[in-house]
Design a protein around this motif. Structure first.
Motif, PDB file in Angstrom:
ATOM      1  N   ARG A 182       0.969  -1.179   0.127  1.00 35.59           N
ATOM      2  CA  ARG A 182      -0.080   0.211  -0.060  1.00 35.59           C
ATOM      3  C   ARG A 182       1.068   1.358   0.007  1.00 35.59           C
ATOM      4  NH1 ARG A 182      -2.860  -3.614   3.843  1.00 35.59           N
ATOM      5  NH2 ARG A 182      -4.983  -3.977   2.805  1.00 35.59           N
ATOM      6  N   GLU A 234      -4.143   0.616  -1.690  1.00 38.77           N
ATOM      7  CA  GLU A 234      -2.964  -0.247  -2.532  1.00 38.77           C
ATOM      8  C   GLU A 234      -2.656   0.522  -3.630  1.00 38.77           C
ATOM      9  OE1 GLU A 234      -4.160  -4.290  -3.168  1.00 38.77           O
ATOM     10  OE2 GLU A 234      -5.366  -4.711  -1.450  1.00 38.77           O
ATOM     11  N   MET A 235      -1.299   0.105  -4.115  1.00 33.46           N
ATOM     12  CA  MET A 235      -0.731   1.030  -5.230  1.00 33.46           C
ATOM     13  C   MET A 235      -1.310   0.851  -6.724  1.00 33.46           C
ATOM     14  SD  MET A 235       1.814   2.207  -3.666  1.00 33.46           S
ATOM     15  CE  MET A 235       2.222   2.866  -5.290  1.00 33.46           C
ATOM     16  N   ASP A 236      -2.209  -0.137  -6.965  1.00 32.01           N
ATOM     17  CA  ASP A 236      -2.910  -0.009  -8.206  1.00 32.01           C
ATOM     18  C   ASP A 236      -3.876   0.951  -8.193  1.00 32.01           C
ATOM     19  OD1 ASP A 236      -4.336  -1.492  -6.475  1.00 32.01           O
ATOM     20  OD2 ASP A 236      -5.324  -2.885  -7.906  1.00 32.01           O
ATOM     21  N   VAL A 237      -4.412   1.288  -7.118  1.00 31.14           N
ATOM     22  CA  VAL A 237      -5.561   2.206  -7.004  1.00 31.14           C
ATOM     23  C   VAL A 237      -4.917   3.716  -7.253  1.00 31.14           C
ATOM     24  CG1 VAL A 237      -7.205   3.313  -5.364  1.00 31.14           C
ATOM     25  CG2 VAL A 237      -7.043   0.682  -5.457  1.00 31.14           C
ATOM     26  N   LYS A 239      -2.092   4.503  -8.443  1.00 31.94           N
ATOM     27  CA  LYS A 239      -1.747   4.755  -9.958  1.00 31.94           C
ATOM     28  C   LYS A 239      -2.623   5.062 -11.012  1.00 31.94           C
ATOM     29  CE  LYS A 239       2.215   1.704  -9.429  1.00 31.94           C
ATOM     30  NZ  LYS A 239       2.763   0.169  -9.635  1.00 31.94           N
ATOM     31  N   ARG A 240      -3.929   4.925 -10.637  1.00 35.52           N
ATOM     32  CA  ARG A 240      -5.025   5.480 -11.473  1.00 35.52           C
ATOM     33  C   ARG A 240      -5.077   6.972 -11.695  1.00 35.52           C
ATOM     34  NH1 ARG A 240      -9.681   1.513  -8.475  1.00 35.52           N
ATOM     35  NH2 ARG A 240      -8.659  -0.229  -8.703  1.00 35.52           N
ATOM     36  N   THR A 277       5.432   4.416  -0.016  1.00 37.95           N
ATOM     37  CA  THR A 277       5.008   3.192  -0.397  1.00 37.95           C
ATOM     38  C   THR A 277       5.888   2.126   0.204  1.00 37.95           C
ATOM     39  OG1 THR A 277       6.404   3.135  -2.269  1.00 37.95           O
ATOM     40  CG2 THR A 277       4.571   4.346  -2.878  1.00 37.95           C
TER      41      THR A 277
END
Length: 411
Positions: A182, A234-237, A239-240, A277
């Protein structure tokens, strides 16, 4: 190369290092603290838990903290959409402190470090540890601000280097965390929140994203009219979202109507927006020959329940107790007397952190008709009393009781 000698060498002047130093000075030990940075310096972890006050008091640093003028704190408020609840830490199951402070860590850490210095600890800023030789008489190579290198020999070494995690890196002790990766984006703003906004400055505000149960925001008010504001996901969120860190944070805050309303008049730019991060960390062992790891140097879970400083203080207290026994001529089992007791409370926090991100714990705290005794037990853990085994939710190391409560609140 010049060689110096001290009884206990502490790497890092953050909360764990300073409280450990103060406690050791109460025992009459000679203590040297080496800190790589120059204080005051920024750090995250700004909302204390009441349990931490007991350690501050035991270290002889209570007056230093009380007189520093930090924001009073008596609880935590939680909001998700139209649902909201709050916990008053004075109404809890465990005995002990029910109030504490919300602090700008740059000031707070310096108050503690200067307090330890006042009590007789040697404190050196901008001294960087280059190498460590563990053992019965650990040796540390250090570089001064002037670039000169010297060696410090000690009876024992405490690593309180925080997220720098000096010994875990040098001695290859790092172990992967079982938490997803995260990140947090955060800053300070001058909030301009009006008195009629329904915002209690005596409480941290934790807001869950209206659509994503595992995305949340912190709003931590300070005594000077500013507040710390951050989002965790979380990182994928994360990065949006495009643009600068400021634009990304503003976009995320704008997705929650409650926060958008509360911070409509906020002044941004009080402090640069920062991002960290992959902060969750673990180690293969919390101790070794001639050394122990304190606070974040050993393990960091997650910022959601503000447990980091409390765990750091608890590690300092346990280490100081072990060293008192060592100097009294007793045999110290660092696994049984330090690592296991420390990790017991960490595991309590871990169960609640995991339940938070899974959504089950949020069903508990937002339940419209909570059982008062159970609520006080939950409140105790939110207040930091994660080592109080009289509390059934602490004593149950399997987490079964918490899972049953989640099921009951989901019905």
């Amino acid at each position: 190369m010049k060689v110096e000698r001290t009884e206990v060498l502490i790497i890092g002047a953050g909360p764990a290092g300073s409280v450990a130093a103060a406690m050791l000075r109460q025992q009459g030990r000679s203590v040297l603290i080496l800190e790589r940075e120059q204080f005051p310096r920024f750090s995250i972890g700004e909302s204390l838990l009441p349990q931490s006050m007991e350690y501050i008091q035991a270290a002889g640093l209570l007056q230093d903290v009380v007189e520093a003028g930090f924001q009073y704190k008596n609880g935590a408020a939680f909001v998700r959409g139209e649902r909201q609840t709050e916990f008053d830490f004075r109404d809890k199951f465990s005995p002990g402190w029910g109030t504490t402070y919300q602090v700008q860590r740059a000031n707070f850490d310096e108050v503690l470090a200067r307090g330890a210095e006042r009590m007789g600890a040697q404190l050196r800023f901008r001294h960087e540890v280059l190498a460590v030789e563990p053992g019965e008489q650990p040796r540390v190579t250090v570089r001064s601000p002037e670039g000169e290198e010297y060696v410090v020999e000690a009876d024992f070494l405490l690593d309180a280097s925080g997220f720098g995690r000096l010994l875990p890196r040098l001695l290859k002790l790092e172990s992967p965390s079982n938490f997803p990766v995260r990140g947090a984006i955060f800053t300070h703003v001058r909030d301009h929140i009006g008195h009629d906004a329904g915002f209690d400055r005596n409480k941290i505000l934790i807001t869950t994203h209206p659509e994503h149960v595992d995305v949340w925001y912190w709003t931590i008010p300070f005594s000077n009219g500013t507040c710390s504001l951050g989002v965790v996901a979380e990182m994928d969120v994360l990065k949006r979202y495009e643009g600068s860190d400021l634009q990304r944070l503003q976009a995320l805050v704008g997705e929650d109507p409650n926060l958008g309303r509360l911070l409509a008049q906020a002044e941004w730019g009080v402090m640069p927006v920062r991002q960290i991060t992959g902060y969750s960390a673990n180690v293969s062992s919390l101790w070794g020959p001639g050394y122990a790891l304190l606070g974040n140097a050993g393990e960091f879970l997650d910022p959601v329940f503000s447990s980091g400083v409390t765990i750091a203080f608890r590690s300092a207290e346990l280490a100081a107790q072990c060293l008192a026994r060592k100097y009294a001529g007793e045999t110290v089992d660092w696994e049984q007397d330090y690592a296991i007791p420390l990790r017991a409370g960490v595991q309590t926090f871990r169960r609640f952190v995991e339940a938070w991100y899974a959504g089950g714990f949020q069903k508990i705290i937002f339940h419209p008709d909570p059982q008062p005794d159970v609520r006080r037990m939950i409140c105790s853990i939110l207040a930091g009393y994660a080592w109080d085994t009289r509390n059934p939710y602490v004593a149950d190391t399997t987490g079964r009781r918490l899972r049953v409560l989640e099921e009951l609140c989901s019905a």
